[in-house]
Design an enzyme around this catalytic site. Structure first.
Site, PDB file in Angstrom:
ATOM      1  N   ASP A  97       0.864  -1.169   0.000  1.00  0.00           N
ATOM      2  CA  ASP A  97       0.000   0.000   0.000  1.00  0.00           C
ATOM      3  C   ASP A  97       0.906   1.226   0.000  1.00  0.00           C
ATOM      4  OD1 ASP A  97      -2.338   1.657   0.536  1.00  0.00           O
ATOM      5  OD2 ASP A  97      -3.213  -0.162   1.409  1.00  0.00           O
ATOM      6  N   ASP A 198      -2.946   4.873  -2.096  1.00  0.00           N
ATOM      7  CA  ASP A 198      -3.932   5.386  -1.151  1.00  0.00           C
ATOM      8  C   ASP A 198      -4.299   6.852  -1.406  1.00  0.00           C
ATOM      9  OD1 ASP A 198      -5.192   4.825   1.579  1.00  0.00           O
ATOM     10  OD2 ASP A 198      -4.079   6.660   1.993  1.00  0.00           O
ATOM     11  N   GLU A 255      -6.571   4.476  -5.551  1.00  0.00           N
ATOM     12  CA  GLU A 255      -7.817   4.747  -4.827  1.00  0.00           C
ATOM     13  C   GLU A 255      -8.246   6.153  -5.233  1.00  0.00           C
ATOM     14  OE1 GLU A 255      -9.698   4.821  -0.340  1.00  0.00           O
ATOM     15  OE2 GLU A 255      -7.805   5.797  -0.701  1.00  0.00           O
ATOM     16  N   HIS A 327     -11.314  -2.873   3.093  1.00  0.00           N
ATOM     17  CA  HIS A 327     -11.152  -2.617   4.529  1.00  0.00           C
ATOM     18  C   HIS A 327     -11.801  -1.313   4.995  1.00  0.00           C
ATOM     19  CE1 HIS A 327      -8.258  -0.097   2.590  1.00  0.00           C
ATOM     20  NE2 HIS A 327      -8.010   0.525   3.723  1.00  0.00           N
ATOM     21  N   ASP A 328     -12.331  -0.535   4.049  1.00  0.00           N
ATOM     22  CA  ASP A 328     -12.976   0.735   4.407  1.00  0.00           C
ATOM     23  C   ASP A 328     -14.491   0.644   4.334  1.00  0.00           C
ATOM     24  OD1 ASP A 328     -10.590   2.107   4.773  1.00  0.00           O
ATOM     25  OD2 ASP A 328     -10.465   2.687   2.660  1.00  0.00           O
TER      26      ASP A 328
END
Ligand code: GLC
Length: 555
Positions: A97, A198, A255, A327-328
């Site tokens: 990430d 990210d 993202e 995961h969000d």
């Protein structure tokens, strides 16, 4: 032009909750290594690991204090190197990430900046004078409250779009940018295949740092307003790619939430900034700008429309990364299927839709065994910073604690972060210690061990889907075939065709708890996959049972 990653299937690991090899209640790199064969068996090629760098864990590793080291909770650099080696031995690829919009307030750059807010490192961040007694402007951070935090004993503030422990890095400063490129290349040299990137759209700020009209009682405005006004993110992303990823033929997935209308090709087109970016259409359905308390339910027809629009928009441009959860987000099956109808057939149906779309499938850990949202009984059980913020907001808006926890159970990121359910032993076999976050009580019925051997399990169905995606006969059409919506005249049917030259397959999902008879628009050649034992087909009519999904070859 074909790329090495086009035909791959990816899997996201949230390391803290995947598998704990040393009994401290926290998943770790050695835990991941020990489960590589499990992932290989499922058919996974690319593994994205959420952050494992050194971090104070204010935002679960998305606050990095040292980009060049592994947090001891997760293991050591040797473990990381071993993971790369073991993955390679299995023809698997590792993505880390890349969190470069911000770092941690414990990073040495930030510490130095605070020590000398006029010095060299101050320019690695956005530090601005306050306006009288007030912060420079009224932007609201993603996790609530102002984006500005006062530096003690000064009238200066630093900018943080996320938590105050996550100061934003100043991408206007070429020196900072090159420090980041150096770090990225250092990791790529180690053998990473690429990165998940990210919050990247946030790197470009509207440098006027001016107020926008307030949109809530707190007098602040959503950060989206600033992002709309900020021009020029493209130059930064172009340079990032040129200086790093491109040189290594890396696979990158961004993202990206707020790209501007008509700019998709710049992100993922030929020579785009990234290889791919996530398709968040499902995740954003029903979401309110005001907060979770105001989110709305959505219908299957709305979900279908969102998916189809995105597929059609992307098809001639590039490949999005398709997800139903991460995961969000809450668990995909809990988000997209009513609780009382959320059985294995429905889970398989949702999986089939996602895996058969055009794009790169990203499976989130536990999705392949049908893990669901948790039932948190109080806010005490929650760890996530944004859930706590949303809970407080809901209470402030007049919801009772009971109502607010209901909202948490529906939308909290911690739903996806409960430990992976490996088997039916204590703590779902995740740890021999005390898990850092509660284990979902349904682990006795939903766990990997019981599903691996069961040919009718959700796991086995995912395996079949991936096998079909990779089969000699159908891989070209599934990877490169066009996407064509079908049967849109029916409610609650999600059907589409994938076609390439003379190969055609059709996916029909009866996305409801009632059977449905469908008239096939095209001649049927054979059944490739079905989540029920048999399919009733008569001439051009098929009868689909509740949540039945079939994949057909058609002429
Ligand atoms: C991304 C991450 C999320 C994190 C945020 C700040 O959205 O996926 O988990 O909280 O960025 O880094």
């Amino acid at each position: 032009m074909k790329k090495w990653w086009h035909d791959k299937v990816a899997y996201q690991i949230y390391p803290k909750s995947f598998y704990d090899s040393n009994g401290d209640g926290i998943g770790d790199l050695r835990g991941i290594i020990s489960k590589l064969d499990y992932l290989k068996e499922l058919g996974i090629d690319i593994i994205w690991i959420s952050p494992v760098y050194c971090s104070p864990m204010v935002d679960q590793g998305y606050d990095i204090s040292d980009y060049y080291n592994i947090d001891p909770r997760f293991g050591t650099m040797d473990d990381m190197e071993e993971l790369l080696k073991e993955a390679k031995a299995r023809n698997m690829y590792i993505l880390m990430d890349l969190v470069i919009n911000h770092c941690s307030d414990q990073h040495e750059w930030f510490k130095k900046a605070l020590e000398d807010p006029e010095g060299e490192y101050a320019d690695y961040f956005y530090i601005r004078e306050g306006k009288g007694n007030k912060p420079p402007c009224n932007w609201r951070s993603y996790f609530g409250g102002s984006v500005w935090e006062k530096i003690p004993n000064t009238n200066k503030y630093y900018l943080h779009l996320f938590a105050k422990e996550q100061p934003d890095l100043n991408w206007e400063n070429p020196k900072l940018r090159h420090k980041l490129y150096e770090m990225i290349n250092w990791w790529l040299e180690k053998g990473l295949a690429g990165f998940r990137i990210d919050a990247i759209i946030n790197v470009k700020k509207d440098l006027r740092f001016e107020d926008f009209p307030a949109d809530m009682e707190d007098g602040l405005c959503s950060i989206d307003k600033m992002l709309e006004a900020a021009e020029g993110v493209g130059d930064m992303l172009y340079e990032l790619n040129e200086e790093t990823f491109k040189k290594y033929d890396a696979f990158t997935v961004g993202e990206v939430f707020n790209e501007k209308e008509g700019e998709l090709h710049k992100f993922i087109g030929k020579d785009g900034y990234f290889s791919s970016m996530f398709d968040f259409e499902i995740e954003t359905l029903g979401k309110s700008e005001k907060g979770w308390y105001d989110n709305k339910e959505f219908t299957t027809n709305e979900l279908r429309k969102a998916i189809f629009n995105s597929q059609l928009k992307t098809m001639d441009i590039g490949f999005k990364a398709n997800i139903i959860e991460n995961h969000d987000e809450p668990r995909g099956v809990s988000h997209c299927i009513k609780d009382e109808e959320c059985n294995d057939n429905a889970k398989k149906m949702l999986g089939a839709i996602s895996i058969m779309l055009r794009g790169i499938p990203f499976i989130y850990q536990g999705q392949e065994i049908g893990m669901t949202n948790n039932k948190f009984s109080s806010i005490e059980e929650i760890d996530d910073i944004s859930t706590i913020d949303q809970y407080k907001l809901a209470i402030k808006q007049g919801l009772s604690e009971k109502e607010a926890i209901k909202i948490v159970n529906k939308y909290s990121r911690d739903n996806a972060r409960t430990p992976f359910q490996w088997d039916n032993s204590d703590n779902a076999g995740f740890t021999t210690g005390r898990p850092w976050l509660v284990v979902n009580k349904n682990y006795e019925s939903i766990n990997a061990a019981s599903q691996i051997e069961d040919k009718d399990s959700v796991f086995s169905f995912y395996k079949e889907l991936i096998k079909l995606r990779k089969s000699e006969e159908f891989k070209e059409v599934i990877v490169y075939g066009k996407f064509r919506p079908m049967l849109e005249e029916y409610d609650n049917i999600v059907a589409f065709c994938r076609e390439l030259e003379d190969k055609k397959i059709m996916i029909i999902a009866n996305y409801q708890n009632e059977e449905q008879i469908i008239k096939l628009p095209e001649k049927f050649k054979g059944i490739l996959l079905n989540n029920y034992e048999s399919l009733e087909i008569e001439k051009d009519k098929v009868r689909l049972q509740e949540y039945e999904v079939v994949i057909l070859e058609i002429y």
